[in-house]
Motif scaffolding. Structure first.
Motif, short mmCIF file in Angstrom:
data_model
loop_
_atom_site.label_atom_id
_atom_site.label_comp_id
_atom_site.label_asym_id
_atom_site.label_seq_id
_atom_site.Cartn_x
_atom_site.Cartn_y
_atom_site.Cartn_z
N TYR A 89 29.54 51.81 42.71
CA TYR A 89 30.83 51.32 43.19
C TYR A 89 30.64 49.92 43.76
O TYR A 89 29.87 49.71 44.70
N LEU A 90 31.35 49.01 43.16
CA LEU A 90 31.20 47.59 43.50
C LEU A 90 32.44 47.08 44.21
O LEU A 90 33.57 47.42 43.86
N CYS A 91 32.19 46.25 45.17
CA CYS A 91 33.26 45.60 45.92
C CYS A 91 33.16 44.10 45.62
O CYS A 91 32.05 43.55 45.50
N ALA A 92 34.29 43.45 45.48
CA ALA A 92 34.30 42.00 45.24
C ALA A 92 35.33 41.36 46.16
O ALA A 92 36.39 41.94 46.41
N SER A 93 35.03 40.18 46.64
CA SER A 93 36.00 39.50 47.50
C SER A 93 36.34 38.12 46.95
O SER A 93 35.55 37.51 46.22
N SER A 94 37.54 37.67 47.27
CA SER A 94 37.95 36.32 46.90
C SER A 94 38.88 35.78 47.98
O SER A 94 39.39 36.54 48.81
N THR A 95 39.10 34.48 47.92
CA THR A 95 39.93 33.84 48.94
C THR A 95 41.40 34.17 48.71
O THR A 95 42.05 34.81 49.53
N LEU A 96 41.89 33.71 47.57
CA LEU A 96 43.30 33.92 47.24
C LEU A 96 43.39 34.22 45.77
O LEU A 96 43.41 33.32 44.94
N PRO A 97 43.44 35.49 45.38
CA PRO A 97 43.50 35.82 43.95
C PRO A 97 44.74 35.26 43.31
O PRO A 97 45.80 35.21 43.92
N GLY A 98 44.60 34.80 42.10
CA GLY A 98 45.72 34.28 41.35
C GLY A 98 45.93 32.79 41.55
O GLY A 98 46.70 32.18 40.81
N LEU A 99 45.25 32.18 42.49
CA LEU A 99 45.41 30.75 42.73
C LEU A 99 44.16 30.04 42.23
O LEU A 99 43.07 30.29 42.71
N ALA A 100 44.35 29.16 41.27
CA ALA A 100 43.23 28.47 40.65
C ALA A 100 42.38 27.77 41.70
O ALA A 100 42.88 27.05 42.55
N GLY A 101 41.11 28.00 41.61
CA GLY A 101 40.18 27.38 42.54
C GLY A 101 39.76 28.29 43.67
O GLY A 101 38.73 28.06 44.31
N THR A 102 40.54 29.30 43.94
CA THR A 102 40.19 30.20 45.04
C THR A 102 40.16 31.66 44.61
O THR A 102 40.07 32.55 45.44
N ASP A 103 40.23 31.89 43.30
CA ASP A 103 40.32 33.27 42.85
C ASP A 103 39.01 33.83 42.32
O ASP A 103 38.98 34.93 41.79
#
Lengths: 116, 114
Positions: A89-103
């Motif tokens: 089971y993997l967890c992934a994080s991002s800043t702001l999904p769907g916004l280019a450069g931060t997804d």
């Protein structure tokens, strides 16, 4: 900057039990996504949380659930474990999904769950 | 429409050769295509990513070629090294909601022989 951390790294449970897995995202990341990885099905999306709200859910039974806390840490729970739930089971994080450069999604090392 | 198809399933390349992995997708709403590299016992690590407004992106020995009309994209690893031996996954994101939901290909196990 510390990466995504997941605890525990390994877990052995028996059928019918329930399990809770934990994920701490990269500092400043508000989105956490969970994936199940198995040899047969590959990497499959479970759900995504953003600002404590579930924004998207994959095609998994209701036994799989999750939540996100105000500090962006997330937990997923699997109730009434079945043999087929054995997986990484993997967890992934991002800043702001769907916004280019931060997804960009950054993955943790995963929790290896074995159901006996 | 949510699938991403990846080929080949496995690949053996000699050191110094070119490794090529291909992916195809159906959903034209996808707008972000990352490639991940995964070593045994580790989580996937982002290798390189591309958006549909460019046809090629190069980072070091790794190049993504993107064909929007054919709905295909591929990863080229130039001068392949034994340290590149790993499993590679293509993925796609976007579509309705633009959320943090990646659709992954089935993976390609690459072995680079010394």
């Amino acid at each position: 900057k510390a990466g995504v951390t997941q605890t525990p790294r390994y877990l052995i449970k028996t059928r019918g039990q329930q399990v809770t897995l934990s994920c701490s995202p990269i500092s400043g990341h508000r989105s956490v996504s969970w994936y199940q990885q198995t040899p047969g099905q590959g990497l499959q999306f479970l759900f995504e949380y953003f600002s404590e709200t579930q924004r998207n859910k994959g095609n998994f039974p209701g036994r799989f659930s999750g939540r996100q806390f105000s500090n962006s840490r997330s937990e997923m729970n699997v109730s009434t474990l079945e043999l087929g739930d054995s997986a990484l089971y993997l967890c992934a994080s991002s800043t702001l999904p769907g916004l280019a450069g931060t997804d960009t999604q950054y993955f943790g090392p995963g929790t290896r769950l074995t159901v006996l | 429409q949510q699938q991403v198809k990846q080929s080949p399933q496995s690949l053996i390349v000699q050191k110094g050769g070119i490794s090529i992995i291909n992916c195809a997708y159906e959903n034209t709403a996808f707008d972000y295509f990352p490639w991940y590299q995964q070593f045994p016992g580790k989580g996937p690590a982002l290798l390189i990513a591309i958006r549909p407004d460019v046809s090629e992106k190069k980072e070091g020995r790794f190049t993504i070629s993107f064909n929007k009309s054919a709905k295909q994209f591929s990863l080229h690893i130039m001068d392949s090294q034994p340290g590149d031996s790993a499993t590679y996954f293509c993925a796609a994101n976007g579509g309705s909601g633009n959320t943090g939901k990646l659709i992954f290909g089935q993976g390609t196990t690459l072995q680079v022989k010394p």
